[in-house]
Design a protein around this motif. Structure first.
Motif, PDB file in Angstrom:
ATOM      1  N   LEU A  37       0.861  -1.187   0.000  1.00 43.55           N
ATOM      2  CA  LEU A  37       0.000   0.000   0.000  1.00 43.55           C
ATOM      3  C   LEU A  37       0.892   1.230   0.000  1.00 43.55           C
ATOM      4  O   LEU A  37       1.769   1.366   0.851  1.00 43.55           O
ATOM      5  CB  LEU A  37      -0.920   0.005   1.227  1.00 43.55           C
ATOM      6  N   VAL A  38       0.678   2.109  -0.962  1.00 45.99           N
ATOM      7  CA  VAL A  38       1.536   3.285  -1.150  1.00 45.99           C
ATOM      8  C   VAL A  38       0.708   4.548  -1.035  1.00 45.99           C
ATOM      9  O   VAL A  38      -0.368   4.658  -1.653  1.00 45.99           O
ATOM     10  CB  VAL A  38       2.230   3.244  -2.528  1.00 45.99           C
ATOM     11  N   ARG A  39       1.197   5.491  -0.247  1.00 48.06           N
ATOM     12  CA  ARG A  39       0.626   6.851  -0.250  1.00 48.06           C
ATOM     13  C   ARG A  39       1.307   7.611  -1.381  1.00 48.06           C
ATOM     14  O   ARG A  39       2.501   7.882  -1.339  1.00 48.06           O
ATOM     15  CB  ARG A  39       0.875   7.534   1.095  1.00 48.06           C
ATOM     16  N   VAL A  40       0.531   7.917  -2.408  1.00 48.44           N
ATOM     17  CA  VAL A  40       1.084   8.542  -3.613  1.00 48.44           C
ATOM     18  C   VAL A  40       1.322  10.024  -3.365  1.00 48.44           C
ATOM     19  O   VAL A  40       0.445  10.744  -2.879  1.00 48.44           O
ATOM     20  CB  VAL A  40       0.130   8.350  -4.806  1.00 48.44           C
ATOM     21  N   LYS A  41       2.517  10.468  -3.687  1.00 48.76           N
ATOM     22  CA  LYS A  41       2.864  11.888  -3.587  1.00 48.76           C
ATOM     23  C   LYS A  41       2.791  12.584  -4.945  1.00 48.76           C
ATOM     24  O   LYS A  41       2.351  13.723  -5.051  1.00 48.76           O
ATOM     25  CB  LYS A  41       4.270  12.044  -3.001  1.00 48.76           C
ATOM     26  N   TYR A  42       3.273  11.894  -5.977  1.00 49.16           N
ATOM     27  CA  TYR A  42       3.281  12.474  -7.323  1.00 49.16           C
ATOM     28  C   TYR A  42       2.881  11.420  -8.347  1.00 49.16           C
ATOM     29  O   TYR A  42       3.153  10.229  -8.189  1.00 49.16           O
ATOM     30  CB  TYR A  42       4.676  12.997  -7.697  1.00 49.16           C
ATOM     31  N   SER A  43       2.250  11.890  -9.413  1.00 48.91           N
ATOM     32  CA  SER A  43       1.998  11.081 -10.589  1.00 48.91           C
ATOM     33  C   SER A  43       2.341  11.945 -11.803  1.00 48.91           C
ATOM     34  O   SER A  43       2.904  13.039 -11.657  1.00 48.91           O
ATOM     35  CB  SER A  43       0.531  10.628 -10.625  1.00 48.91           C
ATOM     36  N   SER A  44       2.047  11.462 -12.993  1.00 45.81           N
ATOM     37  CA  SER A  44       2.264  12.278 -14.186  1.00 45.81           C
ATOM     38  C   SER A  44       1.257  11.870 -15.244  1.00 45.81           C
ATOM     39  O   SER A  44       0.648  10.787 -15.168  1.00 45.81           O
ATOM     40  CB  SER A  44       3.697  12.116 -14.711  1.00 45.81           C
ATOM     41  N   LEU A  45       1.071  12.741 -16.216  1.00 44.24           N
ATOM     42  CA  LEU A  45       0.069  12.508 -17.254  1.00 44.24           C
ATOM     43  C   LEU A  45       0.736  11.960 -18.507  1.00 44.24           C
ATOM     44  O   LEU A  45       1.668  12.557 -19.043  1.00 44.24           O
ATOM     45  CB  LEU A  45      -0.662  13.810 -17.578  1.00 44.24           C
ATOM     46  N   ASN A  46       0.223  10.827 -18.984  1.00 49.46           N
ATOM     47  CA  ASN A  46       0.692  10.188 -20.203  1.00 49.46           C
ATOM     48  C   ASN A  46      -0.476  10.024 -21.173  1.00 49.46           C
ATOM     49  O   ASN A  46      -1.648  10.070 -20.787  1.00 49.46           O
ATOM     50  CB  ASN A  46       1.292   8.814 -19.893  1.00 49.46           C
ATOM     51  N   GLU A 126      11.231  14.180  -8.920  1.00 45.40           N
ATOM     52  CA  GLU A 126      12.013  13.977 -10.145  1.00 45.40           C
ATOM     53  C   GLU A 126      11.641  12.676 -10.840  1.00 45.40           C
ATOM     54  O   GLU A 126      11.609  12.605 -12.074  1.00 45.40           O
ATOM     55  CB  GLU A 126      13.504  13.994  -9.823  1.00 45.40           C
ATOM     56  N   SER A 127      11.347  11.630 -10.056  1.00 46.80           N
ATOM     57  CA  SER A 127      11.000  10.351 -10.669  1.00 46.80           C
ATOM     58  C   SER A 127       9.734  10.458 -11.508  1.00 46.80           C
ATOM     59  O   SER A 127       9.586   9.778 -12.520  1.00 46.80           O
ATOM     60  CB  SER A 127      10.834   9.268  -9.599  1.00 46.80           C
ATOM     61  N   MET A 128       8.827  11.342 -11.100  1.00 47.24           N
ATOM     62  CA  MET A 128       7.597  11.520 -11.863  1.00 47.24           C
ATOM     63  C   MET A 128       7.720  12.597 -12.936  1.00 47.24           C
ATOM     64  O   MET A 128       6.878  12.660 -13.841  1.00 47.24           O
ATOM     65  CB  MET A 128       6.430  11.830 -10.925  1.00 47.24           C
ATOM     66  N   ILE A 129       8.723  13.462 -12.866  1.00 49.33           N
ATOM     67  CA  ILE A 129       9.034  14.284 -14.037  1.00 49.33           C
ATOM     68  C   ILE A 129       9.442  13.350 -15.174  1.00 49.33           C
ATOM     69  O   ILE A 129       9.064  13.540 -16.330  1.00 49.33           O
ATOM     70  CB  ILE A 129      10.148  15.305 -13.732  1.00 49.33           C
ATOM     71  N   ALA A 133       7.049   8.100 -19.430  1.00 57.64           N
ATOM     72  CA  ALA A 133       7.621   8.730 -20.626  1.00 57.64           C
ATOM     73  C   ALA A 133       9.138   8.785 -20.537  1.00 57.64           C
ATOM     74  O   ALA A 133       9.848   8.415 -21.476  1.00 57.64           O
ATOM     75  CB  ALA A 133       7.037  10.128 -20.808  1.00 57.64           C
ATOM     76  N   GLY A 134       9.656   9.250 -19.395  1.00 59.01           N
ATOM     77  CA  GLY A 134      11.102   9.328 -19.227  1.00 59.01           C
ATOM     78  C   GLY A 134      11.750   7.959 -19.178  1.00 59.01           C
ATOM     79  O   GLY A 134      12.853   7.757 -19.698  1.00 59.01           O
ATOM     80  N   PHE A 135      11.057   7.005 -18.541  1.00 59.02           N
ATOM     81  CA  PHE A 135      11.567   5.635 -18.500  1.00 59.02           C
ATOM     82  C   PHE A 135      11.634   5.041 -19.907  1.00 59.02           C
ATOM     83  O   PHE A 135      12.610   4.380 -20.276  1.00 59.02           O
ATOM     84  CB  PHE A 135      10.676   4.783 -17.600  1.00 59.02           C
ATOM     85  N   THR A 136      10.606   5.311 -20.720  1.00 59.83           N
ATOM     86  CA  THR A 136      10.592   4.850 -22.104  1.00 59.83           C
ATOM     87  C   THR A 136      11.719   5.499 -22.903  1.00 59.83           C
ATOM     88  O   THR A 136      12.382   4.839 -23.713  1.00 59.83           O
ATOM     89  CB  THR A 136       9.232   5.143 -22.758  1.00 59.83           C
ATOM     90  N   LEU A 289      18.860   6.888 -14.938  1.00 58.63           N
ATOM     91  CA  LEU A 289      18.105   8.142 -14.954  1.00 58.63           C
ATOM     92  C   LEU A 289      18.423   8.987 -13.724  1.00 58.63           C
ATOM     93  O   LEU A 289      18.369  10.226 -13.774  1.00 58.63           O
ATOM     94  CB  LEU A 289      16.601   7.855 -15.025  1.00 58.63           C
ATOM     95  N   ALA A 290      18.736   8.336 -12.629  1.00 59.37           N
ATOM     96  CA  ALA A 290      19.055   9.049 -11.392  1.00 59.37           C
ATOM     97  C   ALA A 290      20.480   9.575 -11.376  1.00 59.37           C
ATOM     98  O   ALA A 290      20.829  10.395 -10.518  1.00 59.37           O
ATOM     99  CB  ALA A 290      18.854   8.118 -10.189  1.00 59.37           C
ATOM    100  N   ASP A 291      21.287   9.144 -12.339  1.00 60.40           N
ATOM    101  CA  ASP A 291      22.725   9.452 -12.282  1.00 60.40           C
ATOM    102  C   ASP A 291      23.221   9.998 -13.618  1.00 60.40           C
ATOM    103  O   ASP A 291      22.997  11.156 -13.949  1.00 60.40           O
ATOM    104  CB  ASP A 291      23.483   8.190 -11.866  1.00 60.40           C
ATOM    105  N   ILE A 292      23.860   9.162 -14.420  1.00 57.77           N
ATOM    106  CA  ILE A 292      24.580   9.653 -15.602  1.00 57.77           C
ATOM    107  C   ILE A 292      23.659  10.147 -16.709  1.00 57.77           C
ATOM    108  O   ILE A 292      24.099  10.880 -17.598  1.00 57.77           O
ATOM    109  CB  ILE A 292      25.530   8.574 -16.167  1.00 57.77           C
ATOM    110  N   TRP A 293      22.386   9.766 -16.699  1.00 55.04           N
ATOM    111  CA  TRP A 293      21.456  10.216 -17.735  1.00 55.04           C
ATOM    112  C   TRP A 293      20.601  11.392 -17.299  1.00 55.04           C
ATOM    113  O   TRP A 293      19.800  11.882 -18.091  1.00 55.04           O
ATOM    114  CB  TRP A 293      20.523   9.077 -18.135  1.00 55.04           C
ATOM    115  N   LYS A 294      20.719  11.833 -16.094  1.00 53.11           N
ATOM    116  CA  LYS A 294      19.823  12.870 -15.571  1.00 53.11           C
ATOM    117  C   LYS A 294      20.083  14.192 -16.285  1.00 53.11           C
ATOM    118  O   LYS A 294      21.157  14.788 -16.134  1.00 53.11           O
ATOM    119  CB  LYS A 294      20.053  13.026 -14.063  1.00 53.11           C
TER     120      LYS A 294
END
Length: 332
Positions: A37-46, A126-129, A133-136, A289-294
């Motif tokens: 169970l997760v308390r969501v802080k951020y999401s994003s629109l795709n 940042e993970s939801m920025i 889409a960013g993961f893809t 994404l958290a490091d060299i690709w940010k």
């Protein structure tokens, strides 16, 4: 806890093929079964969220439903030993937001196998920025850069102002590639230049030679986000042994092309499927994404909105008028 209420965007069918979107209060007990169970802080629109929110049954079979294929937040309850309350986590892909209540609600409950711990160097915001889409974009960059190096030539990114395209431009620029951005939005040049695009070309006229079997080689590789004639033109314009990745079909799911770019130039076309990406590879992409690709300009990629502002943004993305990333703050 099961009786606790939370806010969510709920899509309901008010009549045959008529769908309405409302902010409602649901109970945690109404969430599906799952270990986390997760308390969501951020999401994003795709784009997939917008299709679900519009009642597209190829995405979501039954309504009422809460879309949101992306979620980042804090573990509240866990029956899996790999996670404890307080862990910051990312949940994207699989069935989240499609037929499982998604990130446009303040709580989600999902299988542990869907959950990634937030990697060092990345905040929940940042993970939801990035989001799906960013993961893809990251998966696309991974496939392309395995064979194509900066010294081999420039890279074309189509749909460059969209979520996948804009992140891809930023990552490739950071890695030292010369990037050509293709866009149909004439007012986006400033944004694309900030992200590192060396050249910006208009979508108008790009596919003018679509009937020719092969075109002059212009790029060492391409990341395509739109499909159709634009993808076909990109493939025909790619240099020998180049790599083209594809991940979208907003222009068209059809590919009007012959075999010549593949058998005369050895061009490779690689499909990108982020939904079913294996967990070890998924963790590897998030770590990069958290490091060299940010991208250095990550903060320039997004607009932050509340749940109440989602309806308008959904209409924009369905019309192809949304630029960059739209971040949804579930606490606003």
């Amino acid at each position: 806890m099961e009786n606790k209420t939370y806010k969510a965007l709920v899509v309901e069918e008010s009549g045959k093929d008529v769908f309405v979107r409302k902010i409602k209060h649901n109970t945690i007990g109404s969430l599906p079964a799952g270990e986390i169970l997760v308390r969501v802080k951020y999401s994003s629109l795709n784009y997939k969220d917008a299709l679900s929110a519009a009642g597209n049954r190829s995405i979501t079979r039954t309504y009422p439903h809460t879309p949101g294929i992306d979620a980042a937040g804090v573990v509240v309850e866990s029956s899996d030993g790999g996670f404890v309350p307080g862990d910051e986590v990312i949940v994207t892909s699989y069935d989240l937001g499609m037929n499982t209540s998604g990130g446009f609600g303040q709580y989600i409950r999902v299988p542990a196998g869907w959950v990634v711990k937030l990697p060092p160097g990345l905040t929940l915001k940042e993970s939801m920025i990035f989001g799906t889409a960013g993961f893809t974009a990251g998966m696309s960059v991974h496939k392309l850069t395995a064979s194509v190096k900066p010294e081999h030539g420039g890279i074309l990114v189509t749909g460059a102002t969209g979520g996948v395209g804009s992140v891809a431009v930023g990552i490739l620029s950071r890695l030292g590639y010369s990037v050509t951005a293709l866009s149909g939005k004439s007012d986006a040049q400033g944004m694309l230049k900030k992200l590192g695009a060396g050249e910006i070309i208009s979508r108008d006229g790009f596919t003018g030679n679509i009937n020719r079997p092969i075109l002059k080689a212009r790029w060492a590789g391409a990341i395509d986000t739109v499909g159709g004639e634009i993808l076909a033109t990109a493939i025909k314009s790619t240099a020998p042994l180049g790599i083209v990745t594809c991940c979208g079909n907003v222009a068209s799911p059809e590919l009007p092309i012959n075999v010549f770019p593949f058998i005369l130039r050895g061009v490779s076309l690689i499909g990108i499927d982020s939904q079913n990406c294996p967990m070890p590879f998924r963790k590897e992409i998030w770590a990069k994404l958290a490091d060299i690709w940010k991208p250095d300009m990550l903060e320039d990629l997004y607009e932050e909105i509340s749940l109440g502002e989602l309806d308008y943004k959904i209409e924009l993305i369905l019309k192809g008028q949304l630029k960059g990333r739209t971040l949804v703050n579930l606490d606003r």
